[in-house]
Scaffold this motif. Structure first.
Motif, PDB file in Angstrom:
ATOM      1  N   GLN A 150       0.900  -1.284  -0.192  1.00 62.38           N
ATOM      2  CA  GLN A 150       0.138  -0.059   0.157  1.00 62.38           C
ATOM      3  C   GLN A 150       0.965   1.304  -0.120  1.00 62.38           C
ATOM      4  O   GLN A 150       0.765   2.199  -0.664  1.00 62.38           O
ATOM      5  N   LYS A 151       1.742   1.015   0.792  1.00 58.91           N
ATOM      6  CA  LYS A 151       2.877   2.423   0.881  1.00 58.91           C
ATOM      7  C   LYS A 151       3.538   2.612  -0.290  1.00 58.91           C
ATOM      8  O   LYS A 151       3.683   3.781  -0.807  1.00 58.91           O
ATOM      9  N   LEU A 152       3.882   1.487  -0.995  1.00 57.80           N
ATOM     10  CA  LEU A 152       4.770   1.714  -2.376  1.00 57.80           C
ATOM     11  C   LEU A 152       3.639   2.102  -3.567  1.00 57.80           C
ATOM     12  O   LEU A 152       4.124   2.817  -4.254  1.00 57.80           O
ATOM     13  N   ARG A 153       2.467   1.650  -3.314  1.00 61.28           N
ATOM     14  CA  ARG A 153       1.421   2.383  -4.261  1.00 61.28           C
ATOM     15  C   ARG A 153       1.258   3.689  -4.167  1.00 61.28           C
ATOM     16  O   ARG A 153       1.276   4.422  -5.329  1.00 61.28           O
ATOM     17  N   GLU A 154       1.381   3.932  -2.922  1.00 61.24           N
ATOM     18  CA  GLU A 154       1.115   5.455  -2.642  1.00 61.24           C
ATOM     19  C   GLU A 154       2.061   6.145  -3.296  1.00 61.24           C
ATOM     20  O   GLU A 154       1.908   7.444  -3.737  1.00 61.24           O
ATOM     21  N   LEU A 155       3.283   5.637  -3.058  1.00 60.12           N
ATOM     22  CA  LEU A 155       4.499   6.464  -3.369  1.00 60.12           C
ATOM     23  C   LEU A 155       4.192   6.913  -4.971  1.00 60.12           C
ATOM     24  O   LEU A 155       4.710   7.659  -5.588  1.00 60.12           O
ATOM     25  N   VAL A 156       4.062   5.585  -5.717  1.00 59.53           N
ATOM     26  CA  VAL A 156       4.142   5.578  -7.204  1.00 59.53           C
ATOM     27  C   VAL A 156       2.971   6.553  -7.647  1.00 59.53           C
ATOM     28  O   VAL A 156       3.174   7.249  -8.643  1.00 59.53           O
ATOM     29  N   LEU A 157       1.886   6.049  -7.214  1.00 58.66           N
ATOM     30  CA  LEU A 157       0.539   6.962  -7.652  1.00 58.66           C
ATOM     31  C   LEU A 157       0.269   8.287  -6.870  1.00 58.66           C
ATOM     32  O   LEU A 157      -0.610   8.873  -7.065  1.00 58.66           O
ATOM     33  N   GLN A 158       1.333   8.704  -6.398  1.00 55.35           N
ATOM     34  CA  GLN A 158       1.302   9.984  -5.567  1.00 55.35           C
ATOM     35  C   GLN A 158       0.070  10.077  -4.664  1.00 55.35           C
ATOM     36  O   GLN A 158      -0.871  10.790  -5.057  1.00 55.35           O
ATOM     37  N   ARG A 159      -0.009   9.435  -3.684  1.00 57.67           N
ATOM     38  CA  ARG A 159      -0.980   9.859  -2.408  1.00 57.67           C
ATOM     39  C   ARG A 159      -2.350   9.309  -2.753  1.00 57.67           C
ATOM     40  O   ARG A 159      -3.314  10.083  -1.782  1.00 57.67           O
ATOM     41  N   ALA A 160      -2.704   8.756  -3.591  1.00 65.94           N
ATOM     42  CA  ALA A 160      -4.172   8.436  -3.945  1.00 65.94           C
ATOM     43  C   ALA A 160      -4.354   6.958  -4.185  1.00 65.94           C
ATOM     44  O   ALA A 160      -4.383   6.784  -5.363  1.00 65.94           O
ATOM     45  N   THR A 161      -4.579   5.882  -3.163  1.00 70.52           N
ATOM     46  CA  THR A 161      -4.973   4.791  -3.383  1.00 70.52           C
ATOM     47  C   THR A 161      -6.218   4.282  -3.226  1.00 70.52           C
ATOM     48  O   THR A 161      -6.961   3.966  -4.142  1.00 70.52           O
TER      49      THR A 161
END
Length: 602
Positions: free
Chosen positions: A266-277
């Motif tokens: 989840q954290k890595l996704r937030e990083l890549v998608l900038q803050r919105a998962t």
DNA sequence: CAGGGTTAAT
DNA sequence: ATTAACC
């Protein structure tokens, strides 16, 4: 900390990962082979936990709701699999079977249906003796002691599939790369062999992966799912501009990488998608498919940045570096040594609703009984009888069904008792239920009376509930707070192995050797090849197992810990029974006990 | 994020 | 003593 360049992957090992095909279903099928051709599924509570491939062909899948499954495939045969003891037993049996082929004891189980094996030593041994000028007529030695054991194989090819699918076979002529490749070829043939033995002698098919570390072996196996095997060949171009391992890892969804769980993903996704998962007002079902390559390419990804992002309270130190390694297919973790006793024994059950004392007490008793039974199964062994077998001949001592307990002793004493619950969140005003799977737990020293073999499991369980579990529960769910549990888990942990412990031999404490029971394998003759087995890999071997299984490891340092467990001083003879929960309570404690109930009832 | 667990690392 | 992660 240094700015690291390409710290190289270590490819010095050969690791095999086994994954039994639809394991729960296979356990039923092993007992009842007629199920094999039919759509068959195993149910726990209201879901299908696994199903065989016939069922999958008809549209069923794991973790599907029962109703949906029946609608999709009305013919499906469903068995209940909530009692997992048979799966546990089968898992141990298969594990012990595979273990016989290991030389170094590096063989590790994950869950019930996965096993890693480090076969580096076996491969290296065979590498020394192999004739490099006649590789296609090679012989694989599966035993160091008996040079007749083994199988013929073609060492110019891999057994099964490979990851770069049809990679440039003999690209490099300079020894080192080919040597790497050859080692993995040997590993793949050995994997094929063991897999074949499993199927022939135990009736279980498996999917395997062969690679140079645990991570890659596990992931690469997935490429050929039922009954397949795949080898990941680490092929790096000389200028490091391309790497089969990087390519392989890059395609994976971030959460599919073992070691990257729900939270990290989840954290890595937030990083890549900038803050919105999640929780993005306006969007509900966004495609949040983030791959390893997206993360790896990301500018903010180096060890330190990752550490800042992922590290935090409660997370392991060095998590940033670990994750960075995983993304690059690097995993130096060892396949752990086989252990004779488990680290922990736990049992649990889940509930739709569990919110009253009498129900809770009942469930705690049920769980405590199972736990004690399991302790007796997993932690108890026959005390060594010296040669002259102790009356195991005809004379079944007095009908005794409990006769087995007579000559038993504990292999290990767990020192800690843990109670875990998962509270169901209270309803919110809008009628929704904050979804939280969070567990809370409390631990305490495990009272020594549980090791008593003269009292019945039932009696001991009751005592454990009364004297330990209830007070633990109270700490988890203090008075005044209302509770409703969706899960209760009971565990014993912190095993103190009792290696040379001798209480009986006063003063005389000879380091006692104990030999593990040796599995007696009959001679085997293999006649058939698996689908994926190249015909030249048909094996024909005879095995004997005189495997020494010396228990190494730290001496027990048995600190006292025996001798006189002091009873809880407040426990006297219980003479009264609580009208609310039915438990026996000493008279002087009844007032407090009642107080325990009242605020909870709102 | 279902169900019944197990292990490792705080 | 507690939690995360894995199946």
């Amino acid at each position: 900390m240094e700015a690291r360049k390409v710290l190289p992957r270590k490819d010095g090992r050969v690791i095999i990962h086994f994954d039994y095909d639809c394991f729960y279903a296979a356990v039923f099928e092993a007992k009842n082979p007629s199920l094999k051709g039919l759509p068959f599924a195993v149910q726990q509570k209201h879901i299908i936990v696994t199903c065989n491939y016939e069922a999958r062909r008809r549209g069923l899948h794991k973790l599907q709701l029962i109703n949906e499954a029946r609608r999709t495939c009305p013919d499906v045969i469903i068995e209940l699999g909530e009692d997992i003891s048979k799966f546990r037993d089968a898992s141990k049996e298969l594990y012990n079977f595979i273990k016989q082929y290991s030389w170094n004891g590096r063989i590790e189980r994950l869950g019930f249906d996965e096993v890693w094996m480090d076969v580096t030593d076996i491969v290296d041994y065979n590498l020394e003796t192999i004739n490099r000028h006649d590789l296609d007529h090679s012989f694989f030695y599966t035993s160091r002691d008996d040079l007749t054991e083994g199988f013929d194989f073609d060492a110019t090819i891999h057994a099964g599939h490979t990851y770069p699918k049809d990679a440039v076979s003999n690209l490099s002529e300079d020894g080192t790369l080919n040597e790497k490749d050859l080692r993995l070829k040997l590993g793949s043939h050995f994997a094929m062999f063991v897999r074949h033995q499993l199927e022939q002698h135990k009736g279980y098919s498996s999917t395997v992966g062969i690679a140079t570390n645990k991570l890659l072996s596990k992931l690469v196996g997935n490429l050929k799912k039922p009954k397949g095997q795949t080898t990941l060949r680490p092929i790096d171009s000389i200028d490091s501009n391309s790497s089969s391992v990087i390519d392989f890892m890059d395609a994976h969804e971030i959460g599919k990488v073992p070691g990257i769980g729900f939270k990290l993903a989840q954290k890595l996704r937030e990083l890549v998608l900038q803050r919105a998962t999640d929780r993005d007002p306006g969007y509900s079902g966004i495609k949040e498919h983030v791959t390893v390559s997206q993360v790896r390419i990301h500018p903010d990804i180096d060890c330190d940045k990752l550490e800042k992002l992922l590290g935090g309270p409660g997370s392991p130190h060095g998590i940033g570096y670990t994750v960075w390694c995983l993304l690059h297919g690097i995993d130096d973790s060892e396949v752990s040594q086989a252990r004779s006793v488990p680290r922990q024994i736990s049992i649990e059950d889940s509930y739709i609703r569990l919110d009253t004392m009498p129900e809770l007490l009942k469930e705690l008793n049920v769980l405590a009984r199972s736990l004690l039974k399991r302790m007796r199964i997993d932690l108890l062994c026959d005390t060594d009888d010296f040669g002259g077998s102790s009356d195991d001949t005809a004379g079944d001592d007095n009908h005794a069904s409990k006769s087995s307990l007579a000559g038993k002793r504990w292999l290990a004493h767990p020192k800690t008792l843990r109670l875990t619950t998962r509270p169901r969140m209270p309803m919110q005003v809008d009628g929704t239920r904050m979804r939280t799977m969070k567990r809370i737990s409390h631990s305490c020293p495990l009272p020594n009376f549980v090791f008593g073999l003269h009292e019945s499991v039932d009696a001991l369980a009751e005592k454990l509930v009364r004297e330990s579990l209830l007070s633990m529960f109270r700490k988890l769910h203090p008075e005044k707070s209302w509770w409703n549990l969706s899960l209760v888990n009971l565990a014993v942990t912190n095993m103190a192995e009792a290696a040379g412990e001798s209480r009986t031999a006063n003063g005389r404490n000879i380091g006692n050797m104990f030999k593990r029971q040796e599995d007696v394998l009959k001679d085997y003759r293999v006649t058939e090849a698996d689908d994926a087995v190249p015909s030249n890999a048909v094996v024909d071997g005879v095995y004997d197992t005189t495997r020494e299984n010396v228990v190494v490891g730290p001496m027990p340092e048995n600190k006292d810990e025996d001798s006189g467990w002091i009873e809880d001083d407040s426990i006297g003879a219980a003479t009264d029974y609580c009208h609310t929960c039915g438990s026996s309570v000493p008279p002087f404690a009844m007032i407090a006990h009642q107080r325990f109930h009242s605020p909870a009832l709102r």
